[in-house]
Scaffold this motif. Sequence first.
Motif, PDB file in Angstrom:
ATOM      1  N   ILE A 488       0.835  -1.205   0.000  1.00  0.00           N
ATOM      2  CA  ILE A 488       0.000   0.000   0.000  1.00  0.00           C
ATOM      3  C   ILE A 488       0.869   1.254   0.000  1.00  0.00           C
ATOM      4  CG2 ILE A 488      -1.621   1.336   1.406  1.00  0.00           C
ATOM      5  CD1 ILE A 488      -2.943  -1.293   2.185  1.00  0.00           C
ATOM      6  N   GLU A 489       1.964   1.228   0.756  1.00  0.00           N
ATOM      7  CA  GLU A 489       2.838   2.402   0.807  1.00  0.00           C
ATOM      8  C   GLU A 489       3.538   2.633  -0.533  1.00  0.00           C
ATOM      9  OE1 GLU A 489       3.379   4.762   3.013  1.00  0.00           O
ATOM     10  OE2 GLU A 489       1.865   3.923   4.349  1.00  0.00           O
ATOM     11  N   ILE A 490       4.047   1.572  -1.136  1.00  0.00           N
ATOM     12  CA  ILE A 490       4.772   1.734  -2.401  1.00  0.00           C
ATOM     13  C   ILE A 490       3.807   2.091  -3.524  1.00  0.00           C
ATOM     14  CG2 ILE A 490       4.755  -0.593  -3.427  1.00  0.00           C
ATOM     15  CD1 ILE A 490       7.873   1.615  -2.924  1.00  0.00           C
ATOM     16  N   ALA A 491       2.564   1.580  -3.459  1.00  0.00           N
ATOM     17  CA  ALA A 491       1.556   1.936  -4.467  1.00  0.00           C
ATOM     18  C   ALA A 491       1.200   3.422  -4.347  1.00  0.00           C
ATOM     19  CB  ALA A 491       0.313   1.073  -4.300  1.00  0.00           C
ATOM     20  N   LYS A 492       1.186   3.939  -3.118  1.00  0.00           N
ATOM     21  CA  LYS A 492       0.944   5.374  -2.940  1.00  0.00           C
ATOM     22  C   LYS A 492       2.064   6.184  -3.578  1.00  0.00           C
ATOM     23  CE  LYS A 492       0.432   9.000   0.548  1.00  0.00           C
ATOM     24  NZ  LYS A 492       0.472   9.332   1.994  1.00  0.00           N
ATOM     25  N   ALA A 493       3.292   5.707  -3.403  1.00  0.00           N
ATOM     26  CA  ALA A 493       4.429   6.390  -4.033  1.00  0.00           C
ATOM     27  C   ALA A 493       4.299   6.367  -5.556  1.00  0.00           C
ATOM     28  CB  ALA A 493       5.735   5.737  -3.597  1.00  0.00           C
ATOM     29  N   ILE A 494       3.797   5.261  -6.083  1.00  0.00           N
ATOM     30  CA  ILE A 494       3.595   5.161  -7.538  1.00  0.00           C
ATOM     31  C   ILE A 494       2.498   6.127  -7.983  1.00  0.00           C
ATOM     32  CG2 ILE A 494       2.803   3.646  -9.399  1.00  0.00           C
ATOM     33  CD1 ILE A 494       4.055   1.295  -7.805  1.00  0.00           C
ATOM     34  N   ARG A 495       1.397   6.139  -7.239  1.00  0.00           N
ATOM     35  CA  ARG A 495       0.255   6.976  -7.630  1.00  0.00           C
ATOM     36  C   ARG A 495       0.608   8.461  -7.578  1.00  0.00           C
ATOM     37  NH1 ARG A 495      -3.249   7.064  -4.094  1.00  0.00           N
ATOM     38  NH2 ARG A 495      -2.627   5.512  -2.525  1.00  0.00           N
ATOM     39  N   VAL A 496       1.197   8.881  -6.453  1.00  0.00           N
ATOM     40  CA  VAL A 496       1.451  10.308  -6.242  1.00  0.00           C
ATOM     41  C   VAL A 496       2.759  10.746  -6.905  1.00  0.00           C
ATOM     42  CG1 VAL A 496       1.728  12.125  -4.514  1.00  0.00           C
ATOM     43  CG2 VAL A 496       0.172  10.213  -4.081  1.00  0.00           C
ATOM     44  N   GLY A 497       3.759   9.901  -6.831  1.00  0.00           N
ATOM     45  CA  GLY A 497       5.076  10.291  -7.340  1.00  0.00           C
ATOM     46  C   GLY A 497       5.280  10.014  -8.806  1.00  0.00           C
ATOM     47  N   PHE A 498       4.511   9.067  -9.364  1.00  0.00           N
ATOM     48  CA  PHE A 498       4.738   8.693 -10.765  1.00  0.00           C
ATOM     49  C   PHE A 498       3.550   9.007 -11.657  1.00  0.00           C
ATOM     50  CE2 PHE A 498       5.062   5.657 -14.303  1.00  0.00           C
ATOM     51  CZ  PHE A 498       6.343   5.961 -14.763  1.00  0.00           C
ATOM     52  N   LEU A 499       2.349   8.561 -11.258  1.00  0.00           N
ATOM     53  CA  LEU A 499       1.182   8.731 -12.132  1.00  0.00           C
ATOM     54  C   LEU A 499       0.646  10.155 -12.117  1.00  0.00           C
ATOM     55  CD1 LEU A 499      -0.786   5.425 -11.418  1.00  0.00           C
ATOM     56  CD2 LEU A 499       0.961   5.882 -13.140  1.00  0.00           C
ATOM     57  N   GLN A 500       0.720  10.824 -10.971  1.00  0.00           N
ATOM     58  CA  GLN A 500       0.244  12.207 -10.884  1.00  0.00           C
ATOM     59  C   GLN A 500       1.298  13.134 -11.480  1.00  0.00           C
ATOM     60  OE1 GLN A 500      -0.565  13.498  -6.891  1.00  0.00           O
ATOM     61  NE2 GLN A 500      -1.887  15.170  -7.529  1.00  0.00           N
ATOM     62  N   GLN A 501       0.852  14.118 -12.260  1.00  0.00           N
ATOM     63  CA  GLN A 501       1.785  14.979 -12.972  1.00  0.00           C
ATOM     64  C   GLN A 501       1.307  16.426 -12.903  1.00  0.00           C
ATOM     65  OE1 GLN A 501       3.003  12.790 -16.339  1.00  0.00           O
ATOM     66  NE2 GLN A 501       4.258  14.409 -17.232  1.00  0.00           N
ATOM     67  N   ASN A 502       2.253  17.346 -12.809  1.00  0.00           N
ATOM     68  CA  ASN A 502       1.925  18.767 -12.668  1.00  0.00           C
ATOM     69  C   ASN A 502       2.196  19.486 -13.986  1.00  0.00           C
ATOM     70  OD1 ASN A 502       1.672  21.455 -12.004  1.00  0.00           O
ATOM     71  ND2 ASN A 502       2.842  21.318 -10.097  1.00  0.00           N
ATOM     72  N   ALA A 503       1.126  19.909 -14.659  1.00  0.00           N
ATOM     73  CA  ALA A 503       1.266  20.548 -15.965  1.00  0.00           C
ATOM     74  C   ALA A 503       1.904  21.927 -15.865  1.00  0.00           C
ATOM     75  CB  ALA A 503      -0.105  20.662 -16.631  1.00  0.00           C
ATOM     76  N   PHE A 504       1.990  22.498 -14.656  1.00  0.00           N
ATOM     77  CA  PHE A 504       2.530  23.850 -14.498  1.00  0.00           C
ATOM     78  C   PHE A 504       3.960  23.854 -13.966  1.00  0.00           C
ATOM     79  CE2 PHE A 504      -2.098  24.147 -14.083  1.00  0.00           C
ATOM     80  CZ  PHE A 504      -2.369  25.039 -15.106  1.00  0.00           C
ATOM     81  N   HIS A 505       4.553  22.658 -13.811  1.00  0.00           N
ATOM     82  CA  HIS A 505       5.941  22.571 -13.336  1.00  0.00           C
ATOM     83  C   HIS A 505       6.854  22.363 -14.535  1.00  0.00           C
ATOM     84  CE1 HIS A 505       9.531  20.953 -11.358  1.00  0.00           C
ATOM     85  NE2 HIS A 505       9.111  21.577 -10.276  1.00  0.00           N
ATOM     86  N   LYS A 506       7.929  23.110 -14.612  1.00  0.00           N
ATOM     87  CA  LYS A 506       8.775  23.105 -15.811  1.00  0.00           C
ATOM     88  C   LYS A 506       9.372  21.727 -16.109  1.00  0.00           C
ATOM     89  CE  LYS A 506      12.916  24.750 -13.351  1.00  0.00           C
ATOM     90  NZ  LYS A 506      13.735  23.549 -13.572  1.00  0.00           N
ATOM     91  N   ASP A 507       9.673  20.932 -15.082  1.00  0.00           N
ATOM     92  CA  ASP A 507      10.245  19.608 -15.311  1.00  0.00           C
ATOM     93  C   ASP A 507       9.194  18.505 -15.332  1.00  0.00           C
ATOM     94  OD1 ASP A 507      13.024  20.156 -15.585  1.00  0.00           O
ATOM     95  OD2 ASP A 507      13.118  20.582 -13.444  1.00  0.00           O
TER      96      ASP A 507
END
Length: 583
Positions: A488-507
């Motif tokens: 559950i913890e690593i899946a959260k890291a995948i969801r928030v850290g990998f799948l979620q993306q910020n269109a307003f961040h330059k990188d």
Amino acid sequence: MAEKIYGINGPVITVRDTSSFAMMEMVYVGHERLIGEVIGINSGFTTIQCYEETTGLMPGDPVEGTHAQMNLMLGPGILDNIFDGIERPLAEIEKEAGAFINRGSAVSSLDTEREWDVTVTAKVGDELSGGMIYAATPETKLIIHKLMVPPLISGKVIEAAPDGKYKLNDTIVKLEDRFGTVHELTLCQRWPIRTPRPVAKRLTPTIPLITGQRVIDTLFPISKGGTSAIPGGFGTGKTMTQHQLAKWCDADIIVYVGCGERGNEMSQVLQEFSELIDPKTGRPLTDRTTLIANTSNMPVAAREASIYTGITLAEYYRDMGYDVAIMADSTSRWAEALREISGRLEEMPAEEGFPAYLPSRLSEFYERAGRADVLSGSKGSVTIIGAVSPQGSDFSEPVTQNTKRFTRCFWALDKSLAYARHYPAINWNDSYSEYFTDLDPWYIENYGREFVEYRSSITALLQEENRLMEIVKLIGSDVLPDDQKLIIEIAKAIRVGFLQQNAFHKDDTYVPLDKQKCMMQVILHLYQRAKEVVAENIPISRIKSQGLFEKVIKIKYDIPNDRPEMFDEYIKDIDEKIDSILS
């Protein structure tokens, strides 16, 4: 002699006792010469759908045939332009009529007075066949417009103009076919919108359309020449997702069709696209974009035509050897136009009132996608990304279900993710891609077999988390063993850290595939090392206290796209902290 109107029912016009018209013929209706198309003929009546507002028409008004199908003018000037659903330039109409489109506007689709700097490549004596290139002109700073022989014409060049400046209707080349007929080739040609343009050979879609969006490129990739549906309810981010794809995908040309959308939404598209700078070239994005705006207050029949207008423009640039992506927003509004016209024709309705031919119309549209050897001798592709707007986010409704039959990629947008500010709001449990078999060899060749293996591991962890969350909802997370808490913890890291993306961040707005691979590697490395800790019966809280999960989630912001070597430091840091826990 013009025929006369017998009946009027909204956009549907009937003409009585005539054999003057052919099926699918383009006609002019009324004294204002409104554009229409013949959609039905029987012994008693000819039925016409009118692409303009029919208010004020009366029985007895004239209907004049053109002896040609509904067609588009194709030539330089299409890019960096905006048209309505039947290829009338809105900027020119505004000069003539103001903010609202006047009826019967006779404005030319393309500027016939503008001069283009043409380089003529055909020579006297050359044998040219349909699709071959005889001249070229820079349409914008980014795109060279290649002038092609119309697909159904071939012959020997008997006259070729010198290089120079020419207008759209100036003759550049004269071809004499085997029957002795001379064809004058200008800077433009016409093509019927409902007829697919021919290609030499259709190719297997083996090259991905790189979008820079991790959830798409990694988990649900689409190929160049592929088809994808983006279904989602109101506010889930369909238009925003298509904006991101239009800006960042590695297609050469973007055709954006606003079909039945709100006027303010199309205004936003126009404003944003005119201000956006193409990240690959530094030029305005409009230099390789054309927009077709058919808002919800425009005539409903023109909404039905706008989809075909968009795909015909896309095929035209494909035939030059370009990779084209067409964004259709949204096909549900197009299907609603079919439903309204079908109702006025008093046809037998099928499910939810849609006409029985809805599936065949959807298939006609999506089957015009593909990658091909084109007649000019090069390769080109048309990728279709169609938004679907199911009422109440009900994916079981007819348009969504039938679209799934004809697309191989399904990016299901989730209202709960959108409301939680998780963008792109693509639900990884409901979405799928059928392009893995075709694309995996490309991923392996360019990024190694590890990329495919990492993706499989990421997908498996997300599926396992989904199963575990069903248990958590019932009895809570405290009763789970540590190995399941780790998932559950690593899946959260995948969801928030990998799948979620910020269109307003330059990188983070666009992430290249090598960084996507490194991000997956770090996340999975943390998972493998954390499993060692759990196997030693050490509480998972010891790992969490080190801040490793939070650090992995922030990778997308902390590591620039051009510094992949920094990932080695993260892996080293994980190893050091895990080793300290185990020692």
